[in-house]
Design a protein around this motif. Structure first.
Motif, PDB file in Angstrom:
ATOM      1  N   UNK A 163       0.829  -1.196   0.000  1.00  0.00           N
ATOM      2  CA  UNK A 163       0.000   0.000   0.000  1.00  0.00           C
ATOM      3  C   UNK A 163       0.870   1.256   0.000  1.00  0.00           C
ATOM      4  N   UNK A 164       0.286   2.365  -0.390  1.00  0.00           N
ATOM      5  CA  UNK A 164       1.033   3.625  -0.396  1.00  0.00           C
ATOM      6  C   UNK A 164       1.655   3.902   0.959  1.00  0.00           C
ATOM      7  N   UNK A 165       0.910   3.645   2.014  1.00  0.00           N
ATOM      8  CA  UNK A 165       1.412   3.918   3.370  1.00  0.00           C
ATOM      9  C   UNK A 165       2.586   3.028   3.752  1.00  0.00           C
ATOM     10  N   UNK A 166       2.785   1.913   3.038  1.00  0.00           N
ATOM     11  CA  UNK A 166       3.867   0.983   3.379  1.00  0.00           C
ATOM     12  C   UNK A 166       5.241   1.448   2.905  1.00  0.00           C
ATOM     13  N   UNK A 167       5.289   2.508   2.077  1.00  0.00           N
ATOM     14  CA  UNK A 167       6.574   2.985   1.553  1.00  0.00           C
ATOM     15  C   UNK A 167       7.212   3.919   2.590  1.00  0.00           C
ATOM     16  N   UNK A 168       7.568   3.314   3.713  1.00  0.00           N
ATOM     17  CA  UNK A 168       8.013   4.075   4.880  1.00  0.00           C
ATOM     18  C   UNK A 168       9.243   4.924   4.585  1.00  0.00           C
ATOM     19  N   UNK A 169      10.265   4.302   3.987  1.00  0.00           N
ATOM     20  CA  UNK A 169      11.522   5.030   3.764  1.00  0.00           C
ATOM     21  C   UNK A 169      11.311   6.212   2.820  1.00  0.00           C
TER      22      UNK A 169
END
Length: 247
Positions: A163-169
């Motif tokens: 998900x978009x929110x998972x692209x933490x870095x």
């Protein structure tokens, strides 16, 4: 120019979807009725973009040139082809499929020449991302090598990886703070295909997705629906990208 930090990010898939997008301007809200297409495959190890013949709806073959971007002659070849097309057309679209290592193999003293060619042919970088911090580090390295050419571009978060929110870095990076929040770059997403569809079809032209199916079997109704939904969603993203003023 389709670029990214490593293989497996979806660069070939994006190249084929871009071709499909420009082949159907009447359904995608594009300003021109037809865009002359120039296709270049610089991934000489895995020539997925240039493996299958690419044809216009009329049946005319669109050549895809294999080029080596680790030498200046490869960039000069692109510029000559673009200039030749522009003599007969007001505008054209060149799709350049870049391997992740192309810039590192270039002789150190040639970056200024590469940058000048990129400016003359009006390149726009589409940088694909997964969740790894390597994608950000490589993009920062590109910017150091070619500072005038990587001040503007498009970040594409491939939702195949989460998900978009998972692209933490990415969301906590200084690059995003400096360039997305303030100036230069824009951020979009590539919608997710199911792993089976993505892994099987990503190296094919879009028209062959529906003609060849999966493992020589016709696509089910569910797969047809999934592909058409993906196609509709990503065409909306590409229309927004094509509207960026530099194009």
């Amino acid at each position: 120019m389709i670029d990214g930090a490593k293989g497996g990010l979806g660069k070939t898939l994006l190249c084929h979807v871009l071709v499909d997008f420009y082949m159907h301007p009447e359904t995608n809200g594009l300003q021109e009725q037809e865009y002359p297409l120039l296709l270049f495959d610089a991934d000489l190890t895995n020539k997925d973009f240039s493996t299958y013949p690419i044809r216009l709806p009329s049946g005319k073959l669109v050549p895809c040139y294999a080029i080596d971007l680790s030498i200046i002659e490869g960039w000069q070849f692109i510029e000559r082809k673009v200039n030749r097309y522009l003599k007969n057309n007001q505008s054209a679209r060149a799709i350049i499929h870049c391997p992740s290592h192309s810039f590192w193999l270039m002789e150190q003293g040639r970056y200024d020449e590469i940058g000048a060619i990129m400016r003359r042919i009006n390149t726009l970088t589409l940088w694909l991302m997964n969740k790894s911090p390597l994608c950000i580090l490589q993009l920062q390295s590109r910017q150091r090598l070619l500072p005038n050419n990587y001040q503007q571009g498009v970040i594409l978060l491939n939702l195949y990886f989460g998900r978009t929110a998972d692209f933490y870095y990415w969301h906590h990076s200084q690059f995003k703070e400096n360039h997305i929040h303030q100036e230069g770059w824009v951020e979009h997403v590539i919608p997710c295909l199911t792993p089976q569809l993505s892994d099987t079809l990503s190296g094919m032209p879009v028209n062959l997705w529906f003609e060849l199916g999966i493992q020589d079997m016709n696509l089910s109704f569910g797969y047809h629906l999934s592909l058409n939904t993906f196609r509709y969603q990503i065409h909306k993203t590409l229309l927004a990208i094509d509207s960026i003023p530099s194009l």
